[in-house]
Design a protein around this motif. Sequence first.
Motif, short mmCIF file in Angstrom:
data_model
loop_
_atom_site.label_atom_id
_atom_site.label_comp_id
_atom_site.label_asym_id
_atom_site.label_seq_id
_atom_site.Cartn_x
_atom_site.Cartn_y
_atom_site.Cartn_z
N GLN A 1 8.13 69.95 6.69
CA GLN A 1 8.40 68.72 7.45
C GLN A 1 8.98 67.66 6.51
N ASP B 1 11.66 66.04 6.23
CA ASP B 1 12.34 64.85 6.76
C ASP B 1 11.33 63.75 7.05
N ALA B 2 10.26 64.10 7.76
CA ALA B 2 9.25 63.10 8.13
C ALA B 2 8.44 62.65 6.92
N ALA C 1 10.58 60.45 4.72
CA ALA C 1 10.75 59.12 5.32
C ALA C 1 9.49 58.28 5.13
N ALA C 2 8.32 58.92 5.24
CA ALA C 2 7.06 58.18 5.05
C ALA C 2 6.94 57.67 3.62
N ASN D 1 9.47 67.42 18.63
CA ASN D 1 9.24 66.59 17.44
C ASN D 1 10.33 65.52 17.37
N PRO D 2 10.21 64.54 16.48
CA PRO D 2 11.18 63.44 16.47
C PRO D 2 12.63 63.86 16.27
N ASP E 1 5.17 65.76 18.50
CA ASP E 1 4.48 64.51 18.83
C ASP E 1 4.29 64.45 20.32
N GLY F 1 4.87 69.21 13.48
CA GLY F 1 5.38 67.85 13.54
C GLY F 1 5.66 67.39 14.95
#
Length: 417
Positions: A166, A168-169, A172-173, A367-368, A406, A404
Amino acid sequence: MEAVDLTAEQRAIIEADASDLAVSAGAGSGKTRVLVERYVQLLRECSIPQIAAITFTEAAAAEMRDRVRREVMSDPALEQHRALLDEAAIGTVHSLGLRLLREHPVEAGLDPAAAVLADDEAELLRRAACIEAIDAAAEVGGERTRALLGLGVYHAGLQLPRMVAQRDAVGAAFAAMGAYSADWPSYVRATLEAHYEPRQTAIRGQAEEIAWQIRRDAGNVTERLAEVAGAVLQPLTAAREAREWGDFAALLAEARSQTNLQSGGNAPAAVNVKGAMKELRELDDDAGKLPAWNEHDEPALEVLAGLRALFEDSVRRYEAAKQAQNALDYLDLELGAVDLLRDHPAVAAAVRGRFLHLMVDESQDINPVQAELIELIAGGNGDGARPALFLVGDARQSIYRFRGADVHRFPAQQALV
């Protein structure tokens, strides 16, 4: 499939006009059946290349393709579609991404010869990359070694491949936290407070209501129960003035610790007071599930700085391993398709004009990244044609959160329609 087997509600969904539609239904309610029948119904108005249907497993995609094939082959009115069945865009979201990338390789910067890694193949590469990163960290020392000591090599080996899957997420975090670990305590604290503040405010309000109920009836109960009520009210009253959530939660727990009373009578006032104390215990349980900043958090963030470095090194090694094999994983396909449509408006317009319908099964597992891809196709930008969106999902049934996904994305996608 005989129409007589359908409920009136299912038939209404299947035969609805070509506008956007979101269907929320639980397990066993016939969602897949409705999706297939809706697809077949649309074939009476358009052709197979004009419909894209997204499922979230290869098995579900194969089942849907098989059902559609049986329906088309058995219905003489759909004979003209039989030659195009093998071209049906029915598959997982990453298969749709791959289709778009291969149709526009120049714009996507895609090597047509690139292979797509299966889940297990990608997982083996990720684990190997993370093991290399851990071995390197153990040799060089510094913050990465401190992270390994803090987390333990075993747990680092478990978590890093999941983080890379994951990336990408997770990336970004980390980026949102800032470049310097000295800034992280204030960021994490502010983020926690912003995320949990609505629930904390609600719990504070419930605590005041409970205190009011106890105070109202405490004068009409037995002496022993009144004594207990006073002991409960003292920390509850102090909790009203507690500005920090940790201080409030501690006072709430103290109030709860005074409620262990087995008697007190059955008069209405006593029943009310004991009922309020029961609510207090339940409220304290809820409060205990919310995180509170404490003295252990800042040292933990020092480990997080090393974990970030380990994560970034693992990602670099994983990307190098994929490049050496000229291979892509499923996330690459999804991110690549998003970049393609976002960065090339002409391609996005062509895709939106090509598909008249976009169908999404199990929308709660989006997921996003997948949500953004769907929105780029079906959301449009108000200046041209776009496909009608048909969503099927159940927010209570998300099974892909480990990837991931949501569950809150399903209501967000419903807002598109």
